[in-house]
Design an enzyme around this catalytic site. Structure first.
Site, PDB file in Angstrom:
ATOM      1  N   LYS A  13       0.830  -1.221   0.000  1.00 20.84           N
ATOM      2  CA  LYS A  13       0.000   0.000   0.000  1.00 20.84           C
ATOM      3  C   LYS A  13       0.856   1.260   0.000  1.00 20.84           C
ATOM      4  CE  LYS A  13       1.053   1.122   4.447  1.00 20.84           C
ATOM      5  NZ  LYS A  13       1.790   2.335   4.880  1.00 20.84           N
ATOM      6  N   VAL A 102      11.419  -4.238   2.919  1.00 24.73           N
ATOM      7  CA  VAL A 102      11.039  -4.376   4.330  1.00 24.73           C
ATOM      8  C   VAL A 102      11.329  -3.071   5.081  1.00 24.73           C
ATOM      9  CG1 VAL A 102      11.622  -5.651   6.444  1.00 24.73           C
ATOM     10  CG2 VAL A 102      11.506  -6.854   4.257  1.00 24.73           C
ATOM     11  N   GLY A 103      10.444  -2.707   6.008  1.00 22.73           N
ATOM     12  CA  GLY A 103      10.666  -1.504   6.828  1.00 22.73           C
ATOM     13  C   GLY A 103      10.658  -0.244   5.993  1.00 22.73           C
ATOM     14  N   ALA A 104       9.798  -0.213   4.978  1.00 23.13           N
ATOM     15  CA  ALA A 104       9.842   0.876   4.006  1.00 23.13           C
ATOM     16  C   ALA A 104       8.579   1.728   3.985  1.00 23.13           C
ATOM     17  CB  ALA A 104      10.096   0.297   2.609  1.00 23.13           C
ATOM     18  N   LEU A 106       5.627   0.592   3.211  1.00 21.42           N
ATOM     19  CA  LEU A 106       4.750   0.098   2.141  1.00 21.42           C
ATOM     20  C   LEU A 106       3.798  -0.990   2.657  1.00 21.42           C
ATOM     21  CD1 LEU A 106       7.466  -0.041  -0.672  1.00 21.42           C
ATOM     22  CD2 LEU A 106       5.605   1.634  -0.446  1.00 21.42           C
ATOM     23  N   GLY A 107       3.871  -1.291   3.928  1.00 19.04           N
ATOM     24  CA  GLY A 107       2.963  -2.277   4.522  1.00 19.04           C
ATOM     25  C   GLY A 107       3.219  -3.693   4.042  1.00 19.04           C
ATOM     26  N   GLY A 109       4.918  -6.314   5.352  1.00 14.38           N
ATOM     27  CA  GLY A 109       4.669  -7.327   6.389  1.00 14.38           C
ATOM     28  C   GLY A 109       3.191  -7.396   6.748  1.00 14.38           C
ATOM     29  N   ASP A 143      -2.107  -1.233   9.784  1.00 22.45           N
ATOM     30  CA  ASP A 143      -2.236  -1.381   8.331  1.00 22.45           C
ATOM     31  C   ASP A 143      -2.939  -2.683   7.945  1.00 22.45           C
ATOM     32  OD1 ASP A 143      -0.821   0.977   7.910  1.00 22.45           O
ATOM     33  OD2 ASP A 143       1.113  -0.045   7.738  1.00 22.45           O
TER      34      ASP A 143
END
Ligand code: C5P
Length: 297
Positions: A13, A102-104, A106-107, A109, A143
């Site tokens: 997202k 990851v950890g960006a 962008l949801g 995970g 999220d």
């Protein structure tokens, strides 16, 4: 019980608008956000496997060592929560092919967790209602509820579990500019609340029509995390300026970062962007539908 399996692309997202409101006594913050799914997503497969629990993560984005132990992974916790609530499945094997950084912001995970919930619900002999599934999703993170729905576009508030689902807008090109660092979400919330002090949230009037066009959405775009994050990471502001200069109608931080995305009405000039962006770029589009779960066996 026979083994069953399902697969889906867990589309990530972007937040076209994100406002941080009051801090609850729990420490969590009330949010107001406009979510849009994008085509970029991890491939998530879940097999019901009696007596076993496993998680396998592969792919470029998983190699950075940012994934942590399986039991702490949100996809694993989603499967555990589903099993605890329904008694199904008695065991699971989750396989994730990571494509989303990851950890960006962008949801990625959270989308994997949403995908696990949707797959298990598709395989279950006694599926949960959409409201019951959202309650499980809400307990996993802000999220996850949106990323568990079948809607690619929604206005969400509370802790992300209250949603007005919207008709998707026409697909647009999206450039994701990826700085090489990740931002801790709790820390970003702290930066925002320090900056907000006791400021009362500004009144906000959104015309329903505004959510029906890119022009309307552009008028309410913005992200409360952007300024405090950019103060500590000047590259964020620079990437936003470059994307705007390249013709993006919206260019801003996604979630608490570190991705800066640009939404373009016309295909962006990739060569020009690559020459001026001081971060790797990923090209995708806003999604006009949520990919359906494929039942494999
Ligand atoms: O939702 P998620 O688990 O990613 O949140 C990580 C942390 O971010 C929380 O532990 C909390 O400190 C902060 N947070 C918050 N308000 C929210 C969501 C997250 O303060 N609505």
């Amino acid at each position: 019980m026979t083994t069953r399996a399902g697969r889906v692309i867990a589309q990530a997202k972007i937040n076209l608008m994100l406002r941080v409101l009051a801090r609850e006594s729990s420490g969590y913050h009330q949010l107001e956000t406009l979510f849009a799914r994008i085509d970029l997503g991890d491939v998530v497969t879940v097999k019901t496997a009696p007596g076993q629990r496993s998680l396998r993560c592969e792919g470029l984005a998983a190699t950075a060592g940012a994934m942590g132990p399986p039991e702490r992974n949100l996809a694993w916790r989603a499967a555990e929560a589903y099993a605890a609530a329904t008694g199904f499945p008695s065991g699971f094997a989750i396989d994730i092919e990571k494509r989303v950084p990851v950890g960006a912001g962008l949801g990625g995970g959270s989308a994997d967790a949403g995908a696990v919930l949707r797959i298990l619900n598709a395989l279950s002999p006694a599926p949960l209602s959409p409201a019951e599934l959202l309650a499980l999703a809400g307990a996993l993170g802000s999220d996850v509820p949106f990323l568990t729905t079948e809607s690619p576009f929604a206005l969400a508030w509370g802790r992300g579990e209250r949603m007005l689902v919207l008709a998707p807008l026409a697909a647009r090109d999206v450039v994701l500019a990826l700085p090489g660092f990740s931002i801790s979400t709790p820390e970003a919330f702290r930066w925002v609340s320090e900056g907000l002090g006791w400021r009362v949230a500004q009144p906000l009037l959104i015309e329903a029509d505004a959510l029906g066009s890119w022009a309307g959405v552009s008028a309410i775009a913005g992200n409360d995390f952007e300024q405090p994050v950019a103060m500590r990471h000047p590259l964020i502001a620079e990437l936003s300026t470059v994307l705007t200069g390249a013709g993006a109608r919206i260019a801003q931080l996604s979630g608490s970062g570190s991705t800066v995305f640009g939404v373009f009405d016309a295909p962006p000039d990739r060569l020009a962007l690559e020459a001026s962006l001081r971060a790797p770029a990923v090209y995708t589009r806003t999604a006009t539908r949520v990919v359906a779960v494929e039942v494999l066996e």
